[in-house]
Design a protein around this motif. Structure first.
Motif, PDB file in Angstrom:
ATOM      1  N   ALA A   1       6.507  56.752   6.826  1.00 51.23           N
ATOM      2  CA  ALA A   1       6.035  56.890   5.447  1.00 51.23           C
ATOM      3  C   ALA A   1       7.168  57.135   4.456  1.00 51.23           C
ATOM      4  O   ALA A   1       8.269  57.560   4.819  1.00 51.23           O
ATOM      5  N   PHE A   2       6.849  56.874   3.175  1.00 48.99           N
ATOM      6  CA  PHE A   2       7.632  57.359   2.052  1.00 48.99           C
ATOM      7  C   PHE A   2       6.994  58.662   1.584  1.00 48.99           C
ATOM      8  O   PHE A   2       5.762  58.748   1.475  1.00 48.99           O
ATOM      9  N   ALA A   3       7.832  59.671   1.302  1.00 52.97           N
ATOM     10  CA  ALA A   3       7.318  60.966   0.855  1.00 52.97           C
ATOM     11  C   ALA A   3       7.148  60.955  -0.656  1.00 52.97           C
ATOM     12  O   ALA A   3       8.134  60.897  -1.399  1.00 52.97           O
ATOM     13  N   LEU A   4       5.899  61.005  -1.124  1.00 55.02           N
ATOM     14  CA  LEU A   4       5.605  60.990  -2.561  1.00 55.02           C
ATOM     15  C   LEU A   4       5.088  62.358  -3.005  1.00 55.02           C
ATOM     16  O   LEU A   4       5.022  63.300  -2.216  1.00 55.02           O
ATOM     17  N   HIS A   5       4.717  62.448  -4.265  1.00 50.36           N
ATOM     18  CA  HIS A   5       4.344  63.751  -4.834  1.00 50.36           C
ATOM     19  C   HIS A   5       3.141  64.376  -4.138  1.00 50.36           C
ATOM     20  O   HIS A   5       3.135  65.576  -3.849  1.00 50.36           O
ATOM     21  N   ASP A   6       2.118  63.579  -3.848  1.00 50.76           N
ATOM     22  CA  ASP A   6       0.883  64.134  -3.294  1.00 50.76           C
ATOM     23  C   ASP A   6       0.695  63.824  -1.812  1.00 50.76           C
ATOM     24  O   ASP A   6      -0.397  63.972  -1.269  1.00 50.76           O
ATOM     25  N   GLY A   7       1.750  63.382  -1.140  1.00 45.70           N
ATOM     26  CA  GLY A   7       1.616  63.125   0.288  1.00 45.70           C
ATOM     27  C   GLY A   7       2.422  61.929   0.730  1.00 45.70           C
ATOM     28  O   GLY A   7       3.330  61.462   0.034  1.00 45.70           O
TER      29      GLY A   7
ATOM     30  N   VAL B   1       2.917  53.378   6.515  1.00 42.08           N
ATOM     31  CA  VAL B   1       2.893  51.957   6.865  1.00 42.08           C
ATOM     32  C   VAL B   1       1.464  51.438   6.867  1.00 42.08           C
ATOM     33  O   VAL B   1       1.186  50.343   6.357  1.00 42.08           O
ATOM     34  N   GLN B   2       0.538  52.221   7.397  1.00 42.78           N
ATOM     35  CA  GLN B   2      -0.848  51.765   7.453  1.00 42.78           C
ATOM     36  C   GLN B   2      -1.426  51.587   6.047  1.00 42.78           C
ATOM     37  O   GLN B   2      -2.203  50.660   5.805  1.00 42.78           O
ATOM     38  N   GLN B   3      -1.031  52.452   5.098  1.00 41.46           N
ATOM     39  CA  GLN B   3      -1.499  52.288   3.726  1.00 41.46           C
ATOM     40  C   GLN B   3      -0.816  51.101   3.053  1.00 41.46           C
ATOM     41  O   GLN B   3      -1.452  50.369   2.283  1.00 41.46           O
ATOM     42  N   ILE B   4       0.461  50.910   3.346  1.00 42.59           N
ATOM     43  CA  ILE B   4       1.194  49.791   2.748  1.00 42.59           C
ATOM     44  C   ILE B   4       0.548  48.468   3.129  1.00 42.59           C
ATOM     45  O   ILE B   4       0.312  47.604   2.273  1.00 42.59           O
ATOM     46  N   ILE B   5       0.226  48.306   4.412  1.00 44.10           N
ATOM     47  CA  ILE B   5      -0.301  47.014   4.845  1.00 44.10           C
ATOM     48  C   ILE B   5      -1.732  46.787   4.375  1.00 44.10           C
ATOM     49  O   ILE B   5      -2.263  45.683   4.517  1.00 44.10           O
ATOM     50  N   GLY B   6      -2.335  47.810   3.794  1.00 43.38           N
ATOM     51  CA  GLY B   6      -3.653  47.637   3.197  1.00 43.38           C
ATOM     52  C   GLY B   6      -3.593  47.236   1.732  1.00 43.38           C
ATOM     53  O   GLY B   6      -4.626  46.963   1.115  1.00 43.38           O
ATOM     54  N   CYS B   7      -2.375  47.181   1.161  1.00 43.63           N
ATOM     55  CA  CYS B   7      -2.228  46.838  -0.261  1.00 43.63           C
ATOM     56  C   CYS B   7      -2.490  45.350  -0.494  1.00 43.63           C
ATOM     57  O   CYS B   7      -2.180  44.510   0.355  1.00 43.63           O
ATOM     58  N   ASP B   8      -3.032  45.047  -1.644  1.00 47.10           N
ATOM     59  CA  ASP B   8      -3.304  43.661  -2.046  1.00 47.10           C
ATOM     60  C   ASP B   8      -2.404  43.343  -3.237  1.00 47.10           C
ATOM     61  O   ASP B   8      -2.701  43.728  -4.365  1.00 47.10           O
TER      62      ASP B   8
ATOM     63  N   ALA C   1      15.822  54.859   0.764  1.00 47.41           N
ATOM     64  CA  ALA C   1      15.247  55.963   1.527  1.00 47.41           C
ATOM     65  C   ALA C   1      15.813  55.891   2.946  1.00 47.41           C
ATOM     66  O   ALA C   1      16.298  54.844   3.384  1.00 47.41           O
ATOM     67  N   CYS C   2      15.743  56.992   3.659  1.00 50.71           N
ATOM     68  CA  CYS C   2      16.328  57.048   5.007  1.00 50.71           C
ATOM     69  C   CYS C   2      15.490  56.272   6.028  1.00 50.71           C
ATOM     70  O   CYS C   2      14.260  56.248   5.941  1.00 50.71           O
ATOM     71  N   HIS C   3      16.152  55.652   6.977  1.00 55.72           N
ATOM     72  CA  HIS C   3      15.522  55.128   8.203  1.00 55.72           C
ATOM     73  C   HIS C   3      14.402  54.121   7.943  1.00 55.72           C
ATOM     74  O   HIS C   3      13.417  54.085   8.684  1.00 55.72           O
ATOM     75  N   THR C   4      14.525  53.276   6.948  1.00 54.25           N
ATOM     76  CA  THR C   4      13.407  52.374   6.634  1.00 54.25           C
ATOM     77  C   THR C   4      13.320  51.169   7.570  1.00 54.25           C
ATOM     78  O   THR C   4      12.342  50.420   7.521  1.00 54.25           O
ATOM     79  N   THR C   5      14.324  50.976   8.430  1.00 53.54           N
ATOM     80  CA  THR C   5      14.213  49.904   9.438  1.00 53.54           C
ATOM     81  C   THR C   5      14.188  50.472  10.856  1.00 53.54           C
ATOM     82  O   THR C   5      14.466  49.760  11.819  1.00 53.54           O
ATOM     83  N   VAL C   6      13.838  51.744  10.983  1.00 55.68           N
ATOM     84  CA  VAL C   6      13.701  52.380  12.296  1.00 55.68           C
ATOM     85  C   VAL C   6      12.273  52.172  12.770  1.00 55.68           C
ATOM     86  O   VAL C   6      11.321  52.570  12.096  1.00 55.68           O
ATOM     87  N   GLY C   7      12.113  51.547  13.951  1.00 55.85           N
ATOM     88  CA  GLY C   7      10.785  51.100  14.361  1.00 55.85           C
ATOM     89  C   GLY C   7      10.212  51.809  15.564  1.00 55.85           C
ATOM     90  O   GLY C   7      10.533  52.959  15.866  1.00 55.85           O
TER      91      GLY C   7
ATOM     92  N   HIS D   1       8.076  48.986  11.024  1.00 55.79           N
ATOM     93  CA  HIS D   1       8.731  50.030  10.250  1.00 55.79           C
ATOM     94  C   HIS D   1       8.433  49.808   8.770  1.00 55.79           C
ATOM     95  O   HIS D   1       7.693  48.879   8.402  1.00 55.79           O
ATOM     96  N   LEU D   2       8.988  50.651   7.914  1.00 56.09           N
ATOM     97  CA  LEU D   2       8.672  50.592   6.489  1.00 56.09           C
ATOM     98  C   LEU D   2       9.111  49.268   5.864  1.00 56.09           C
ATOM     99  O   LEU D   2       8.374  48.673   5.070  1.00 56.09           O
ATOM    100  N   ALA D   3      10.297  48.790   6.218  1.00 51.64           N
ATOM    101  CA  ALA D   3      10.772  47.541   5.634  1.00 51.64           C
ATOM    102  C   ALA D   3       9.922  46.352   6.077  1.00 51.64           C
ATOM    103  O   ALA D   3       9.601  45.469   5.268  1.00 51.64           O
ATOM    104  N   SER D   4       9.544  46.319   7.362  1.00 54.09           N
ATOM    105  CA  SER D   4       8.720  45.193   7.832  1.00 54.09           C
ATOM    106  C   SER D   4       7.328  45.240   7.211  1.00 54.09           C
ATOM    107  O   SER D   4       6.706  44.204   6.984  1.00 54.09           O
ATOM    108  N   ALA D   5       6.830  46.452   6.921  1.00 55.36           N
ATOM    109  CA  ALA D   5       5.533  46.559   6.251  1.00 55.36           C
ATOM    110  C   ALA D   5       5.614  45.962   4.850  1.00 55.36           C
ATOM    111  O   ALA D   5       4.677  45.283   4.397  1.00 55.36           O
ATOM    112  N   MET D   6       6.732  46.192   4.160  1.00 56.60           N
ATOM    113  CA  MET D   6       6.901  45.603   2.830  1.00 56.60           C
ATOM    114  C   MET D   6       6.999  44.077   2.933  1.00 56.60           C
ATOM    115  O   MET D   6       6.478  43.355   2.079  1.00 56.60           O
TER     116      MET D   6
END
Length: 760
Positions: free
Chosen positions: A642-648, A652-659, A670-676, A686-691
């Motif tokens: 995950a990315f750490a945001l203000h409210d939580g 990755v699961q939320q990212i891949i649900g984006c339209d 951000a740290c470790h965004t290609t660590v899988g 990982h975070l980059a592949s989700a994007m």
């Protein structure tokens, strides 16, 4: 799988409704125990096994001596205890299962309709105990019980297949210990009969096939009769006929085929890999729930794709090697793509396609429901549904442009990934490490590497140690030594070839597998006087699969007219709850605003505004995004990275649900965004592949921890190089911009090599 989860929930509700004293509570508990036990057999979650044992004990407690349901309660608990023994190997657990099994058998005398089940279950547990304690009396008794149970079922009856198979297993176990050939011969005869009772499409067919194959393999090893080996591989070849509905035992049997074919160096080896990969893809396709898909992948994909790749090379078929590797890597993303945009191409083909897409979706739902039904009810329904599924798929493939629907891409299509420059597959498996360079035309070029899988693992561990130390000490010299090892053992042979085909400063794409994925191949350098580093010679990018790179180059209608420019959102969170403060985030967003505000419609979101819902909303509006915050990798549960945001956490699961409408470029500061995924690295989750998955064609990611103090200088320089000759932001310049940036900024050495470019 979702239907089984729902069945557990419904059964639990029924138990909650039937309070203690309710006469139907034992039945509700028994149903729940059955469902939870079935879920354990699928997912191997210990909590499910423990709960099934507790529920079964409660059922037995509600069925005292003389109760009509006591024998069934004893059988259920004995089965759950047997499963627990298989997991924990505690002999007292197995002994209790056997005691309970004997009591259940005593309650089912000759003539009882369920006596054969009790005989079969008790015999199986006795054989399991023999395998541990080697008391031959247990095995002899198991065979006697197995024969009695088999005699209770008429010859030719479909219910006869399981006890036939189990008796054959008992006999084979005795053969393995005493080497009495008559036991092996009888096991083979019984195995054939069990297999013949399970026609194509039967859920147990591949289980019976595996058992019979084991007997034939052993018999050939003993007597060297060629007909046994011929029958063995003829048997395995029948797995090719498994079509749309795939069970876990189908894939297990295909994996065994690979092992046996490797052992004999049999010409069916490529067919075995091809069949295994196809069955894997088809099995994952019926698991719409993401966590369950990952469980299947973790359990079944280990080394499958990379070993298949090497098999293609050994058989002098480099194009086949590429096809097999592509088929077996990124299965999670491939299947998710189908779920995310279900049958879009079919629907877009016209009214006929729209109808067929609806039919296919409905059939998939019916198949999942049927798989959750009792085994006795599955066969006829699944045969009927399978025929209908094949018919619909065949009709879809007759539509214009859809002849390859649900089929893997051939090499001629995959080769399009190399249009912008060579794609370099770096493969590591237990047998060897190899490179295939894919060029825009011609066959791939094979470059063997003089490095072992163990050495690659050691390099990965060394890198981890260096990156941890870099946070508190200057490790420039150590990094230089490490990067020289990458150059000498991996990259130099590749560069030596590229110099003959690819002009300097051309773009190249790395497609590493396994633990090669963790290595900064782009930063390899000889560090010897007069010799250039890789970054001096070529502009490196990465891609998880060839298909992902092809998809990243696709053109799609832009949501904004070119004259209106890009829409750019910069998102920052310096003070995420529970994380250390990132003091440079504000300055980083300031400099980005100064760099791009004249080139794009710019929006900045930080502080309390950078909450998950707002970020999801803005991602849907902007083609370009810059994220500056903590990156939180989760190597065991990658969907929770995950990315750490203000409210939580923005996972990755939320990212891949984006339209998203028309995403182009994402910079992940951000740290470790290609660590899988540690347990299945070739899934590249990982975070980059989700994007990438949600549509960003070009992504900047990070391989380890980011130094907050260096981010502003990097971002400032990077965006200057992202402007093309006519003054517009261009996402295709990202690899070039990153290369130029890291040559000009004055930052710690480890920070100059941790950023990588993925995509077009």
């Amino acid at each position: 799988m979702e239907d089984l989860v729902e069945a557990v929930d419904l059964a639990r509700q029924a138990v909650d409704f039937c309070q203690i004293g309710n006469p139907i509570r034992p039945l509700s508990l028994k149903t729940l125990a059955y469902c939870v036990s079935a879920r354990y057999k699928q997912l191997k979650v210990t909590e499910d096994l423990n709960e099934s044992v507790l529920l079964s004990r409660e059922v037995l407690g509600l069925c005292p001596t003389g109760c009509p349901g006591r024998s069934a309660a004893l059988d259920i608990l004995a089965t759950c205890l047997s499963d627990r023994y298989q997991q924990l190997k505690i002999m007292e657990v197995l002994d209790e299962a056997i005691v309970l099994g004997r009591e259940a058998l005593d309650l089912r005398p000759r003539g009882h309709p369920n006596r054969s089940n009790s005989l079969d279950n008790l015999a199986s547990n006795l054989t399991i105990r023999y395998q541990q304690l080697k008391v031959i009396g247990d095995l002899d008794e198991a065979i006697v019980l197995g024969r009695e149970g088999l005699d209770l079922i008429p010859i030719g009856h479909s219910d006869r297949s399981k006890p036939l198979n189990n008796l054959a297993l008992h006999l084979f176990t005795r053969y393995s210990s005493l080497r009495v050939m008559e036991d092996l011969d009888e096991a083979t005869v019984l195995g054939r009969e069990a297999f013949d009772l399970c026609p194509q499409g039967h859920p147990d067919r591949s289980t019976m096939l595996s058992s019979l194959a084991q007997y034939l393999h052993s018999r050939f090893a003993q007597s060297k009769q060629v007909q046994d080996q011929d029958e063995l591989f003829s048997l395995y070849a029948q797995l090719v006929q498994v079509t749309q509905i795939v069970f876990s035992n189908d894939l297990s049997a295909a994996r065994e085929w690979i092992q046996v074919a490797e052992h004999f160096e049999h010409p069916t080896i490529l067919l075995a890999y091809e069949t295994s990969l196809r069955l894997l893809v088809q099995q994952v396709a019926i698991l719409p729930s993401l966590p369950q898909s990952l469980v299947v992948l973790k359990n079944l994909t280990s080394s499958l794709a990379v070993d298949a790749f090497l098999a293609g090379l050994r058989n002098r078929s480099p194009t086949r090697a590429v096809e097999l590797l592509e088929q077996g890597r990124g299965v999670f993303w491939s299947q998710l793509t189908r779920l995310r945009s279900p049958l879009d191409d079919v629907i877009a083909s016209g009214p006929a396609g729209k109808t067929l897409a609806a039919d296919l979706t409905h059939l998939a739902s019916l198949i999942r429901n049927t798989l959750g039904s009792p085994a006795a009810d599955q066969y006829d329904q699944l045969c009927h549904l399978n025929l209908k599924m094949q018919s619909v798929v065949t009709r879809i493939r007759e539509l214009p442009g859809l002849s390859r629907f649900l089929l893997p891409l051939p090499f001629t299509d995959l080769q399009r990934a190399a249009i912008g420059g060579p794609v370099i597959i770096v493969n590591a498996c237990k047998y060897s490490c190899d490179v295939l360079v894919i060029m825009p035309d011609g066959d791939p070029v094979h470059i063997p590497l003089q490095i072992t899988l163990e050495s690659v693992h050691d390099l990965s561990k060394e890198l981890h140690t260096l990156t941890v130390r870099a946070a508190r000490a200057d490790v420039t010299r150590e990094f230089a030594i490490f990067l020289r090892k990458l150059w000498d053992h991996i990259v130099f042979p590749i560069v030596d070839f590229l110099r003959t085909t690819t002009p300097p400063r051309s773009r190249i794409w790395w497609c590493p597998t396994g633990e090669f994925s963790a290595l900064p191949l782009h930063a390899a350098a000889p560090y010897r006087k007069g010799q250039q580093s890789l970054s001096d010679l070529y502009i490196s990018s990465y891609t998880p699969t060839l298909t992902a790179l092809i998809r990243a180059r696709r053109h799609s209608p832009s949501t904004s007219v070119a004259s209106q420019g890009k829409h750019f959102v910069a998102i920052g969170q310096a003070k995420a709850a529970g994380e250390t403060e990132l003091p440079s985030v504000g300055a980083e967003l300031d400099i980005i605003g100064q760099s791009v505000s004249d080139l794009a419609t710019f929006m900045r979101i930080d502080g309390e505004d950078s909450c998950v819902s707002r970020v999801i909303e803005e991602l849907g509006k902007n083609e370009w995004v810059h994220l500056a915050c903590h990156g939180l990798p989760n190597r065991t549960q990658p969907l929770d990275s995950a990315f750490a945001l203000h409210d939580g956490h923005f996972t990755v699961q939320q990212i891949i649900g984006c339209d998203l409408k028309n995403p182009e470029f994402a910079y992940l500061s951000a740290c470790h965004t290609t660590v899988g995924y540690e347990e299945s690295p070739d899934e590249v989750i990982h975070l980059a592949s989700a994007m990438q998955f949600v549509g960003f064609r070009s992504v900047i990611g990070t391989m380890w921890a980011v130094d907050d103090g260096a981010t502003t200088a990097i971002a400032s320089t990077f965006y200057q190089y992202m402007v093309d000759e006519v003054g517009r932001l261009d996402h295709t310049r990202a690899a070039f911009a990153l290369n130029k940036t890291m040559k000009s900024v004055k930052i710690p050495f480890d920070q100059r090599i941790l950023y990588i470019h993925l995509g077009a």
